[in-house]
Design a protein around this motif. Structure first.
Motif, short mmCIF file in Angstrom:
data_model
loop_
_atom_site.label_atom_id
_atom_site.label_comp_id
_atom_site.label_asym_id
_atom_site.label_seq_id
_atom_site.Cartn_x
_atom_site.Cartn_y
_atom_site.Cartn_z
N THR A 17 0.85 -1.19 0.00
CA THR A 17 0.00 0.00 0.00
C THR A 17 0.89 1.23 0.00
N GLN A 18 0.34 2.34 -0.52
CA GLN A 18 1.13 3.57 -0.54
C GLN A 18 1.48 4.05 0.87
N PRO A 19 0.56 3.97 1.85
CA PRO A 19 0.94 4.36 3.22
C PRO A 19 2.10 3.52 3.76
N ALA A 20 2.13 2.23 3.39
CA ALA A 20 3.23 1.38 3.87
C ALA A 20 4.57 1.82 3.28
N VAL A 21 4.55 2.21 1.99
CA VAL A 21 5.77 2.72 1.35
C VAL A 21 6.21 4.02 2.02
N SER A 22 5.27 4.92 2.25
CA SER A 22 5.59 6.20 2.89
C SER A 22 6.16 5.97 4.29
N GLN A 23 5.57 5.04 5.03
CA GLN A 23 6.04 4.74 6.38
C GLN A 23 7.47 4.18 6.35
N ALA A 24 7.75 3.33 5.37
CA ALA A 24 9.09 2.75 5.26
C ALA A 24 10.13 3.84 4.99
N ILE A 25 9.81 4.77 4.12
CA ILE A 25 10.75 5.86 3.81
C ILE A 25 10.94 6.75 5.03
N ARG A 26 9.85 7.06 5.73
CA ARG A 26 9.98 7.88 6.93
C ARG A 26 10.85 7.19 7.98
N GLN A 27 10.67 5.87 8.11
CA GLN A 27 11.46 5.12 9.08
C GLN A 27 12.95 5.15 8.73
N LEU A 28 13.25 4.97 7.43
CA LEU A 28 14.66 4.98 7.01
C LEU A 28 15.26 6.38 7.20
N GLU A 29 14.51 7.40 6.86
CA GLU A 29 15.00 8.78 7.05
C GLU A 29 15.24 9.06 8.53
N LYS A 30 14.38 8.56 9.38
CA LYS A 30 14.54 8.77 10.82
C LYS A 30 15.78 8.06 11.34
N GLU A 31 15.99 6.81 10.91
CA GLU A 31 17.14 6.06 11.38
C GLU A 31 18.45 6.67 10.90
N LEU A 32 18.45 7.18 9.66
CA LEU A 32 19.67 7.76 9.10
C LEU A 32 19.84 9.23 9.46
N GLU A 33 18.76 9.85 9.94
CA GLU A 33 18.74 11.27 10.30
C GLU A 33 19.10 12.16 9.12
N ILE A 34 18.57 11.78 7.94
CA ILE A 34 18.73 12.61 6.73
C ILE A 34 17.43 12.56 5.94
N ARG A 35 17.21 13.57 5.12
CA ARG A 35 16.06 13.58 4.22
C ARG A 35 16.50 12.97 2.90
#
Length: 296
Positions: A30-48
């Motif tokens: 689902t698109q929300p699942a994709v968005s959540q995955a990207i947000r999680q990766l950005e949070k872990e890496l602390e970069i946009r």
């Protein structure tokens, strides 16, 4: 729990499609699942990682840098998985070869034909480019082997010389009439010269050798293909540096003439390259063996 590997798979899929919705379709998410995955990766890496726009998304500078490494890593993982399931008797699989146009035409074609006749179930994918471009494809995992000009100095690559070749100079009828004796390399350099483009390994080899003799050559023409070198020499635009083994048709038909030299340029090789860190597939191993043993 979503693994870090899954996050990178989502990231690379979005990076390629530049769309969360398209990535969701491609990955059956689902698109929300994709968005959540990207947000999680950005949070872990602390970069946009992405710039959001009304039309989709684009990679940020940091995102582009990460994408190059992550995509290469995923490609290598995919290759590893494919090799695990590949049949050892070459009844299935794919062989991806990087090769330049000239080597493909004048050297590789008979081996492709022989291999296909022996193992018709193996699919070929051929990628064209310069030696440096092909080396980059090999390191990123997009090809299994490359067939290219040597010398190639790269500690990450396993080099297997397959054919000795000779660099020579050729000319058309106009210049032939002026060549009454063998020329020194200094005398050759005084004529209008026709060379491959500067990024070519073949040109660099010849230029480096001439420099060891204190000779710097300044070409009148810089061309992108070996065939054009022969054509330009044929119509008397200068003296071209070509590979003798790939110029036999022109030489035999008298379309161009080899310039006699006092001292020949040392021979070099064409060969197969693979990554030292990645085992070759059964198909790649057999194909290289065919070339080394000249099984055509």
């Amino acid at each position: 729990m979503v693994s870090k590997l899954d996050l990178y798979k989502v990231f690379c899929t979005v990076g390629k499609s530049e769309s969360f919705s398209q990535a969701a379709k491609d990955m059956y998410m689902t698109q929300p699942a994709v968005s959540q995955a990207i947000r999680q990766l950005e949070k872990e890496l602390e970069i946009r990682l992405f710039n959001r726009t009304p039309k989709g998304v684009t990679l940020t500078h940091d995102g582009l840098l990460l994408f190059e490494y992550a995509n290469s890593a995923l490609n290598l993982l995919r290759i590893g998985e494919e090799k695990m399931v590949e049949s050892k008797n070459l009844m299935a699989g794919e062989l991806r070869i990087g090769v330049g146009d000239t080597i493909s035409r004048y050297f590789l074609l008979p081996y492709l034909e022989a291999f296909h006749n022996s193992y018709p179930q193996i699919k070929f994918k051929i990628f064209n480019g310069t030696t440096l471009e092909l080396s980059a494809l090999l390191k990123s995992g997009e090809v299994d082997i490359i067939i290219c000009n040597f010398p190639l100095n790269d500690p990450a690559l396993e080099l297997r010389p397959c054919l000795e070749i000779q660099d020579i100079f050729v000319c058309g009828e106009k210049y032939k009439s002026r060549l009454t004796k063998p020329l020194t390399l200094t005398e050759v350099a005084a004529f209008p010269s026709i060379l491959l483009e500067p990024k070519s390994i073949s040109r660099k080899y010849v230029e480096d050798y001439l420099l060891t003799k204190g000779i710097k050559i300044s070409p009148e023409f810089e061309l992108g293909s070996h065939d054009l070198l022969l054509e330009f020499a044929k119509i008397n635009l200068g003296i071209a540096c070509v590979t003798k083994e790939f110029s036999q048709e022109y030489l035999t038909k008298g379309l161009v003439y080899e310039v006699p030299l006092v001292e020949e340029i040392p021979q070099r090789n064409i060969g197969a390259c693979s990554l030292k860190s990645v085992p070759l597939s059964s198909a790649a191993t057999k194909f290289i063996e065919m070339i080394e043993n000249q099984e055509i």
